[in-house]
Design a protein around this motif. Sequence first.
Motif, PDB file in Angstrom:
ATOM      1  N   CYS A  34       0.637  -1.204  -0.075  1.00 19.47           N
ATOM      2  CA  CYS A  34       0.090   0.150  -0.079  1.00 19.47           C
ATOM      3  C   CYS A  34       0.748   1.264  -0.012  1.00 19.47           C
ATOM      4  O   CYS A  34       0.618   2.196  -0.709  1.00 19.47           O
ATOM      5  CB  CYS A  34      -0.827  -0.121   1.155  1.00 19.47           C
ATOM      6  SG  CYS A  34      -2.042  -1.330   1.396  1.00 19.47           S
ATOM      7  N   GLU A  35       1.941   1.166   0.647  1.00 19.37           N
ATOM      8  CA  GLU A  35       2.646   2.391   1.111  1.00 19.37           C
ATOM      9  C   GLU A  35       3.508   2.744  -0.375  1.00 19.37           C
ATOM     10  O   GLU A  35       3.580   3.764  -0.993  1.00 19.37           O
ATOM     11  CB  GLU A  35       3.801   1.923   1.891  1.00 19.37           C
ATOM     12  CG  GLU A  35       4.857   3.008   2.107  1.00 19.37           C
ATOM     13  CD  GLU A  35       6.004   2.940   3.289  1.00 19.37           C
ATOM     14  OE1 GLU A  35       7.102   3.453   3.194  1.00 19.37           O
ATOM     15  OE2 GLU A  35       5.584   2.047   4.055  1.00 19.37           O
ATOM     16  N   LYS A  36       3.917   1.499  -1.043  1.00 14.85           N
ATOM     17  CA  LYS A  36       4.640   1.707  -2.177  1.00 14.85           C
ATOM     18  C   LYS A  36       3.723   2.370  -3.385  1.00 14.85           C
ATOM     19  O   LYS A  36       4.056   3.087  -4.466  1.00 14.85           O
ATOM     20  CB  LYS A  36       5.096   0.632  -2.810  1.00 14.85           C
ATOM     21  CG  LYS A  36       5.876   0.422  -4.282  1.00 14.85           C
ATOM     22  CD  LYS A  36       6.634  -0.869  -4.475  1.00 14.85           C
ATOM     23  CE  LYS A  36       7.385  -0.770  -5.865  1.00 14.85           C
ATOM     24  NZ  LYS A  36       6.936   0.047  -6.879  1.00 14.85           N
ATOM     25  N   ARG A  37       2.465   1.689  -3.471  1.00 14.43           N
ATOM     26  CA  ARG A  37       1.473   2.265  -4.401  1.00 14.43           C
ATOM     27  C   ARG A  37       1.075   3.649  -4.097  1.00 14.43           C
ATOM     28  O   ARG A  37       0.978   4.242  -5.299  1.00 14.43           O
ATOM     29  CB  ARG A  37       0.381   1.199  -4.195  1.00 14.43           C
ATOM     30  CG  ARG A  37      -0.968   1.317  -5.517  1.00 14.43           C
ATOM     31  CD  ARG A  37      -1.870   0.444  -5.312  1.00 14.43           C
ATOM     32  NE  ARG A  37      -2.505   0.230  -4.064  1.00 14.43           N
ATOM     33  CZ  ARG A  37      -2.977  -0.686  -3.669  1.00 14.43           C
ATOM     34  NH1 ARG A  37      -2.584  -1.834  -4.211  1.00 14.43           N
ATOM     35  NH2 ARG A  37      -3.403  -0.870  -2.354  1.00 14.43           N
ATOM     36  N   VAL A  38       1.033   4.013  -3.011  1.00 14.91           N
ATOM     37  CA  VAL A  38       0.696   5.624  -2.560  1.00 14.91           C
ATOM     38  C   VAL A  38       1.652   6.469  -3.134  1.00 14.91           C
ATOM     39  O   VAL A  38       1.828   7.456  -3.782  1.00 14.91           O
ATOM     40  CB  VAL A  38       0.058   5.760  -1.244  1.00 14.91           C
ATOM     41  CG1 VAL A  38       0.248   7.112  -0.968  1.00 14.91           C
ATOM     42  CG2 VAL A  38      -1.233   5.051  -1.175  1.00 14.91           C
ATOM     43  N   ARG A  39       3.220   6.102  -2.838  1.00 11.14           N
ATOM     44  CA  ARG A  39       4.202   6.787  -3.056  1.00 11.14           C
ATOM     45  C   ARG A  39       4.507   6.791  -4.609  1.00 11.14           C
ATOM     46  O   ARG A  39       4.864   7.927  -5.033  1.00 11.14           O
ATOM     47  CB  ARG A  39       5.480   5.970  -2.393  1.00 11.14           C
ATOM     48  CG  ARG A  39       6.844   6.813  -2.538  1.00 11.14           C
ATOM     49  CD  ARG A  39       8.131   5.785  -2.178  1.00 11.14           C
ATOM     50  NE  ARG A  39       7.914   5.601  -0.905  1.00 11.14           N
ATOM     51  CZ  ARG A  39       8.465   6.244   0.093  1.00 11.14           C
ATOM     52  NH1 ARG A  39       8.718   7.620  -0.035  1.00 11.14           N
ATOM     53  NH2 ARG A  39       8.291   5.703   1.403  1.00 11.14           N
ATOM     54  N   ASP A  40       4.266   5.756  -5.318  1.00 10.76           N
ATOM     55  CA  ASP A  40       4.410   5.876  -6.663  1.00 10.76           C
ATOM     56  C   ASP A  40       3.556   6.744  -7.494  1.00 10.76           C
ATOM     57  O   ASP A  40       3.741   7.521  -8.258  1.00 10.76           O
ATOM     58  CB  ASP A  40       4.506   4.511  -7.427  1.00 10.76           C
ATOM     59  CG  ASP A  40       5.613   3.533  -6.852  1.00 10.76           C
ATOM     60  OD1 ASP A  40       6.538   4.295  -6.334  1.00 10.76           O
ATOM     61  OD2 ASP A  40       5.541   2.305  -7.135  1.00 10.76           O
ATOM     62  N   ALA A  41       2.213   6.640  -6.954  1.00 10.45           N
ATOM     63  CA  ALA A  41       1.211   7.560  -7.619  1.00 10.45           C
ATOM     64  C   ALA A  41       1.410   9.022  -7.376  1.00 10.45           C
ATOM     65  O   ALA A  41       1.311   9.779  -8.166  1.00 10.45           O
ATOM     66  CB  ALA A  41      -0.178   7.156  -6.834  1.00 10.45           C
TER      67      ALA A  41
END
Length: 144
Positions: A34-41
Amino acid sequence: MGVLHRFLDASPLKKKYRAMQTVRVKVKMDCAGCEKRVRDAVSSMKGARKVEVDRKKSLVIVSGYVESEDVLNEVKGTGKTTAVLWPYVEHNLVEYPYIAGAYDKKAPSGFVRDVPQAHANPNSPQHVLANFFNEEDPNACSIM
């Protein structure tokens, strides 16, 4: 010459520049995915210069030439529909951090809700007396 300036000022090609700002978003992240998905977006947004994600505090900080609503919509686009703009301030920045409405059990450690009741009234007797001998106040006592 005046007609030419009028047409140039009304030109649709004129760019609107955004101000540099820091946007804080509260978003619940359970895992590293979840953290990676939010950071990438958020990192892929145009104008984002610096992105910090703190999963423990449920906080995403974006600095750059971005608008708060754009950042919020980008985070919500990752499936995090409960994301909201950061509603907290540090507890040492308010006069009454434990007043009703300010204290929140779900807030991260050291933070309280930013509500008007938690801030002191500048016209209260305590603040008037504290500033009575203030050198920077033009309305202060002139004896000193």
